[in-house]
Design a protein around this motif. Structure first.
Motif, mmCIF file in Angstrom:
data_model
loop_
_atom_site.group_PDB
_atom_site.id
_atom_site.type_symbol
_atom_site.label_atom_id
_atom_site.label_comp_id
_atom_site.label_asym_id
_atom_site.label_seq_id
_atom_site.Cartn_x
_atom_site.Cartn_y
_atom_site.Cartn_z
ATOM 1 N N ALA A 16 -3.225 -0.163 -1.366
ATOM 2 C CA ALA A 16 -4.530 0.357 -0.951
ATOM 3 C C ALA A 16 -4.707 0.239 0.556
ATOM 4 C CB ALA A 16 -5.643 -0.403 -1.675
ATOM 5 N N ALA A 17 -4.217 -0.865 1.131
ATOM 6 C CA ALA A 17 -4.321 -1.065 2.578
ATOM 7 C C ALA A 17 -3.501 -0.025 3.324
ATOM 8 C CB ALA A 17 -3.852 -2.472 2.947
ATOM 9 N N PRO A 41 -1.613 -7.951 -8.241
ATOM 10 C CA PRO A 41 -2.799 -7.680 -7.415
ATOM 11 C C PRO A 41 -2.480 -7.618 -5.928
ATOM 12 C CG PRO A 41 -2.861 -9.919 -8.293
ATOM 13 C CD PRO A 41 -1.759 -9.209 -9.012
ATOM 14 N N ALA A 82 -3.235 -4.386 -3.645
ATOM 15 C CA ALA A 82 -4.039 -4.513 -2.428
ATOM 16 C C ALA A 82 -3.290 -3.958 -1.216
ATOM 17 C CB ALA A 82 -4.407 -5.980 -2.198
#
Length: 275
Positions: A254-255, A247, A251
């Motif tokens: 995606a950032a 995860p 994340a």
């Protein structure tokens, strides 16, 4: 003084410290690539503008190298998976920016061909054995190796999708070059720097002509370089993310995507307002 150019130079310089990451890719995403190429290749025609722009860019990139060379290498060594995922997200976020530069209104068979050429070239370079050269110290042999490494480093520095740091790894001079940068050993870097200058001057002239005469083909090949570089970055991972890393990596990916996407949108608005 264009503060934005200095900031972009800092970001591009910092990205070059990460193995697998191409400074040219970041320059393309930040919409500074064509201006860099033109400023160098047409330097004698527009001396004042070129000197001012390149000076500002070099201030930013140089500051990143001096400030971030040690911490970035340490960070990449401690969290290689997380760093790789963040960078992959940033590159994916920049792909639409690069595709718009092709000026292509309809995806044709030639688009696929040029894209494939870029992919094949990147995978071919990535398949070359690591430590193809070994730095032989301060003697004449070491100086010649550093000079040649500078010329080949210019190839990675200019072409998007080809990692500057990975090229140094391949030639076996990564530790020597970044160690000299971190220790502020300017004399040791002179042969490498001279090789880079010569390589950059020849390559930028070629690219400037190609981008002017054959923009679609050139940018599609570059897009192939960039897409192919994603595999090179993932290949640097010691192992696939596992457990809580999954995860976190998602994340960070995606950032990275979101940061570049928003940055490109801001750039588009800035360009429209300045016209």
């Amino acid at each position: 003084m264009e503060i934005l150019t200095i900031i972009k130079g800092f970001i591009i310089g910092g990205s070059m410290l990460i193995p697998g990451v191409s400074g040219g890719t970041m320059a393309m995403i930040l919409k500074l690539y064509r201006r860099l190429i033109t400023s160098i290749s047409s330097f004698m025609k527009h001396k004042k503008e070129s000197v001012l722009f390149l000076l500002q860019f070099c201030i930013g990139a140089g500051a990143a190298w001096l400030i971030l060379s040690r911490p970035m290498v340490a960070l990449n060594g401690a969290f290689p998976k997380q760093m790789a995922c963040f960078v992959v997200g940033a590159i994916v976020g920049g792909i639409p920016v690069i595709y718009r530069e092709t000026k292509e209104t309809k995806f044709s068979i030639w688009s696929v061909v040029f894209l494939a050429i870029g992919l094949v070239l990147v995978f071919g370079l990535a398949a070359l054995p690591r430590n193809g050269f070994e730095n032989s110290g301060a003697g004449l042999g070491g100086v010649m190796i550093q000079f040649l490494a500078g010329i080949l480093g210019a190839l990675a520095l200019i072409l998007p999708g080809i990692s500057f740091s990975s090229m140094l790894y391949m030639m076996g001079v990564y530790d020597f070059i970044w160690g000299a940068v971190g220790n502020r050993d300017v004399v040791a870097l002179l042969p490498f720097g001279l090789g880079m200058i010569i390589g950059i001057l020849f390559l930028t002239k070629f690219l400037d002509v190609a981008m002017t005469r054959f923009p679609h083909a050139t940018y599609m090949i570059i897009l192939g370089f960039v897409i192919g570089s994603i595999w090179d970055i993932l290949k640097e991972m010691p192992a696939a993310p596992a457990g809580v890393e999954i995860p976190v990596c998602i994340a960070l990916m995606a950032a990275g995507f979101l940061i570049i996407y928003l940055l490109s949108r801001t750039e588009d608005k800035y360009e429209k307002n300045s016209q």
